[in-house]
Design a protein around this motif. Structure first.
Motif: not given
Length: 72
Positions: A15-22, A49-52, A57-59, A64-65
């Protein structure tokens, strides 16, 4: 680097990164190929929630993880 210990912490990072990227939830969902409902649940830390999909979303956000083992 942020250590993520549970689903709620992962959701907060997303959520924080999504908002940072607007980026809106709708736009991120479309870019990552997931549904808005899935993204909303992921950001709120729903543990089933499904890992895949989560990794997509992370990518998409450029997060990175890294997996580390516990040192004994």
């Amino acid at each position: 680097m942020t250590t993520i210990l549970n689903a709620e912490m992962l959701g907060e990072v997303i959520r924080r990164e999504r908002k940072r990227q607007k980026v809106t939830q709708s736009d991120l969902a479309a870019l990552a190929g997931v549904g808005v409902r899935f993204l909303r649940e992921l950001e709120h830390g729903k543990s089933s929630c499904q890992l895949g999909r989560t990794l997509e979303v992370l990518q998409t956000l450029g997060i990175s993880v890294d997996a580390n083992t516990r040192e004994q």
